[in-house]
Design a protein around this motif. Structure first.
Motif, PDB file in Angstrom:
ATOM      1  N   ILE A   1       1.005  -0.962  -0.001  1.00  0.00           N
ATOM      2  CA  ILE A   1       0.040   0.031  -0.013  1.00  0.00           C
ATOM      3  C   ILE A   1       0.732   1.263   0.088  1.00  0.00           C
ATOM      4  N   GLU A   2       1.927   1.327   0.718  1.00  0.00           N
ATOM      5  CA  GLU A   2       2.826   2.608   0.919  1.00  0.00           C
ATOM      6  C   GLU A   2       3.442   2.654  -0.426  1.00  0.00           C
ATOM      7  N   VAL A   3       3.749   1.802  -1.117  1.00  0.00           N
ATOM      8  CA  VAL A   3       4.772   2.103  -2.456  1.00  0.00           C
ATOM      9  C   VAL A   3       3.956   2.109  -3.649  1.00  0.00           C
ATOM     10  N   ALA A   4       2.681   1.361  -3.723  1.00  0.00           N
ATOM     11  CA  ALA A   4       1.950   1.381  -5.105  1.00  0.00           C
ATOM     12  C   ALA A   4       1.483   2.627  -5.450  1.00  0.00           C
ATOM     13  N   LYS A   5       1.034   3.463  -4.682  1.00  0.00           N
ATOM     14  CA  LYS A   5       0.489   4.761  -5.426  1.00  0.00           C
ATOM     15  C   LYS A   5       1.635   5.657  -5.953  1.00  0.00           C
ATOM     16  N   GLU A   6       2.876   5.656  -5.105  1.00  0.00           N
ATOM     17  CA  GLU A   6       4.078   6.191  -5.801  1.00  0.00           C
ATOM     18  C   GLU A   6       4.404   5.691  -7.123  1.00  0.00           C
ATOM     19  N   MET A   7       4.438   4.378  -7.269  1.00  0.00           N
ATOM     20  CA  MET A   7       4.862   3.467  -8.264  1.00  0.00           C
ATOM     21  C   MET A   7       3.901   3.480  -9.473  1.00  0.00           C
ATOM     22  N   GLY A   8       2.474   3.735  -9.130  1.00  0.00           N
ATOM     23  CA  GLY A   8       1.670   3.586 -10.240  1.00  0.00           C
ATOM     24  C   GLY A   8       1.020   2.487 -10.210  1.00  0.00           C
ATOM     25  N   THR A   9       1.369   1.305  -9.406  1.00  0.00           N
ATOM     26  CA  THR A   9       0.896  -0.014  -9.435  1.00  0.00           C
ATOM     27  C   THR A   9      -0.429  -0.244  -8.521  1.00  0.00           C
ATOM     28  N   ILE A  10      -0.881  -1.389  -8.994  1.00  0.00           N
ATOM     29  CA  ILE A  10      -2.278  -1.788  -8.004  1.00  0.00           C
ATOM     30  C   ILE A  10      -1.650  -2.171  -6.652  1.00  0.00           C
ATOM     31  N   PRO A  11      -2.063  -1.666  -5.634  1.00  0.00           N
ATOM     32  CA  PRO A  11      -1.755  -2.250  -4.538  1.00  0.00           C
ATOM     33  C   PRO A  11      -2.300  -3.643  -3.736  1.00  0.00           C
ATOM     34  N   ALA A  12      -1.677  -4.414  -2.901  1.00  0.00           N
ATOM     35  CA  ALA A  12      -2.379  -5.387  -2.414  1.00  0.00           C
ATOM     36  C   ALA A  12      -3.655  -4.966  -1.669  1.00  0.00           C
ATOM     37  N   PRO A  13      -4.811  -5.715  -1.778  1.00  0.00           N
ATOM     38  CA  PRO A  13      -6.071  -5.027  -1.092  1.00  0.00           C
ATOM     39  C   PRO A  13      -5.851  -5.338   0.397  1.00  0.00           C
ATOM     40  N   GLN A  14      -6.837  -4.664   0.962  1.00  0.00           N
ATOM     41  CA  GLN A  14      -6.946  -4.950   2.482  1.00  0.00           C
ATOM     42  C   GLN A  14      -6.934  -6.517   3.124  1.00  0.00           C
ATOM     43  N   SER A  15      -7.631  -7.433   2.133  1.00  0.00           N
ATOM     44  CA  SER A  15      -7.630  -8.753   2.613  1.00  0.00           C
ATOM     45  C   SER A  15      -6.304  -9.165   2.842  1.00  0.00           C
ATOM     46  N   HIS A  16      -5.345  -8.796   2.167  1.00  0.00           N
ATOM     47  CA  HIS A  16      -3.999  -9.375   2.214  1.00  0.00           C
ATOM     48  C   HIS A  16      -3.055  -8.635   3.652  1.00  0.00           C
ATOM     49  N   TYR A  17      -4.047  -7.872   4.484  1.00  0.00           N
ATOM     50  CA  TYR A  17      -3.424  -7.234   5.556  1.00  0.00           C
ATOM     51  C   TYR A  17      -4.116  -7.589   6.750  1.00  0.00           C
ATOM     52  N   MET A  18      -4.443  -8.682   6.636  1.00  0.00           N
ATOM     53  CA  MET A  18      -5.536  -9.136   7.683  1.00  0.00           C
ATOM     54  C   MET A  18      -5.568 -10.759   7.759  1.00  0.00           C
TER      55      MET A  18
ATOM     56  N   SER B   1     -15.384  -3.376  -9.598  1.00  0.00           N
ATOM     57  CA  SER B   1     -15.312  -4.495  -9.129  1.00  0.00           C
ATOM     58  C   SER B   1     -14.419  -5.283 -10.374  1.00  0.00           C
ATOM     59  N   ASN B   2     -14.435  -4.972 -11.472  1.00  0.00           N
ATOM     60  CA  ASN B   2     -13.606  -5.726 -12.434  1.00  0.00           C
ATOM     61  C   ASN B   2     -12.085  -5.392 -12.405  1.00  0.00           C
ATOM     62  N   ARG B   3     -11.701  -4.225 -11.696  1.00  0.00           N
ATOM     63  CA  ARG B   3     -10.303  -3.980 -11.544  1.00  0.00           C
ATOM     64  C   ARG B   3      -9.756  -3.627 -10.106  1.00  0.00           C
ATOM     65  N   THR B   4     -10.934  -3.847  -8.862  1.00  0.00           N
ATOM     66  CA  THR B   4     -10.241  -3.793  -7.586  1.00  0.00           C
ATOM     67  C   THR B   4     -11.186  -4.833  -6.864  1.00  0.00           C
ATOM     68  N   SER B   5     -10.722  -4.978  -5.433  1.00  0.00           N
ATOM     69  CA  SER B   5     -11.289  -6.185  -4.473  1.00  0.00           C
ATOM     70  C   SER B   5     -12.049  -5.358  -3.544  1.00  0.00           C
ATOM     71  N   ASN B   6     -13.089  -5.963  -3.450  1.00  0.00           N
ATOM     72  CA  ASN B   6     -14.109  -5.472  -2.163  1.00  0.00           C
ATOM     73  C   ASN B   6     -14.207  -6.568  -1.273  1.00  0.00           C
ATOM     74  N   LEU B   7     -13.377  -7.571  -1.282  1.00  0.00           N
ATOM     75  CA  LEU B   7     -13.495  -8.914  -0.582  1.00  0.00           C
ATOM     76  C   LEU B   7     -13.513  -8.681   0.838  1.00  0.00           C
ATOM     77  N   VAL B   8     -13.031  -7.931   1.676  1.00  0.00           N
ATOM     78  CA  VAL B   8     -13.087  -7.674   2.795  1.00  0.00           C
ATOM     79  C   VAL B   8     -14.547  -7.248   3.303  1.00  0.00           C
ATOM     80  N   ASP B   9     -14.967  -6.192   2.278  1.00  0.00           N
ATOM     81  CA  ASP B   9     -16.516  -5.617   2.590  1.00  0.00           C
ATOM     82  C   ASP B   9     -17.610  -6.612   2.633  1.00  0.00           C
ATOM     83  N   VAL B  10     -17.529  -7.890   1.542  1.00  0.00           N
ATOM     84  CA  VAL B  10     -18.384  -8.524   1.255  1.00  0.00           C
ATOM     85  C   VAL B  10     -18.361  -9.977   1.737  1.00  0.00           C
TER      86      VAL B  10
END
Length: 178
Positions: free
Chosen positions: A101-118, A163-172
Motif C-alpha cells: 500500500i505504501e509504495v503502490a501509489k508512488e509507483m503507479g501500481t495496484i496495491p495489495a488489497p486490505q484482505s492481504h493485510y488481515m 469490481s472488475n479492477r479492484t477487490s472488495n472482498l473484505v467488505d463482502v
C-alpha cells in the motif's frame, strides 16, 4: 423356513451372477484413459503430453494491458514477466517492492488489497502482508493469450464498475452470514 432361506440364497446367487456379468460387460466397454480429459495420452505417460501453445505476456512491469478480472474478487492476473521475481519466499518477495500500500501509489501500481493485510479467520489486521498470503503466485498467475480448453458461455456479473479492477472482498466476505 427352509424354503424361504433357499429362496433368499437363490436370489442372492442370481444377483451375484448378474452383477458379475454386468461387470464383465462394463470392463469390455471401458473408456480408454487416452479418451479421458484434455491430455489425450495415457494417464501414466508424462513424456508425450503436449500442452496447448500459450503466449505468455513477457514484457516489463507497467507496459502491458491489464486484463479484467474473470469474476468479482477473482485474483487479478499478473500483467508482466516473472523473470527474476521467483521464487517467492517468506523472507524474499519481490512483488512487495511495488505492490504494498505504501509504495503502490508512488509507483503507479495496484496495491495489495486490505484482505492481504488481515487474517481472514480472525479479522485481526496486520501492518504488513499477512504471512499466510506471502506467496503471491499461489493465487495470481501471469496473463496469457490463451483460448479456453473447454468452450463455455460464462459472463462475469460485476456488482459495480470498479469490481472488475479492484477487490472488495473484505467488505463482502461475510455477506449473507448471520
Amino acid at each position: 423356513m427352509k424354503k424361504g432361506l433357499q429362496n433368499i440364497l437363490l436370489s442372492a446367487t442370481a444377483a451375484l451372477v448378474l452383477a458379475a456379468c454386468n461387470l464383465s460387460t462394463a470392463q469390455n466397454s471401458a473408456v480408454e484413459d487416452t479418451q479421458i480429459g484434455l491430455r489425450n495420452v495415457e494417464l501414466k505417460d508424462e513424456a508425450n503430453v503436449k500442452n496447448p501453445l500459450i503466449t505468455w505476456k513477457g514484457d516489463l512491469p507497467g507496459s502491458n494491458e491489464v486484463f479484467e478480472r474473470s469474476y468479482e474478487n477473482a485474483p487479478p492476473l499478473i500483467p508482466h514477466s516473472l523473470d527474476g521475481l521467483l521464487p517467492i519466499t517468506l523472507e524474499s518477495n519481490a512483488c512487495l517492492t511495488c505492490h504494498t500500500i505504501e509504495v503502490a501509489k508512488e509507483m503507479g501500481t495496484i496495491p495489495a488489497p486490505q484482505s492481504h493485510y488481515m487474517y481472514l479467520s480472525t479479522g485481526k489486521k496486520t501492518k504488513e502482508i499477512n504471512t499466510e498470503r506471502f506467496n503471491c503466485v499461489q493465487c495470481h498467475v501471469p496473463q496469457a493469450n490463451a483460448e479456453p480448453l473447454v468452450k463455455n458461455n460464462f459472463k462475469a456479473d460485476f456488482r459495480n464498475t470498479e469490481s472488475n479492477r479492484t477487490s472488495n472482498l473484505v467488505d463482502v466476505l461475510n455477506q449473507g452470514i448471520k
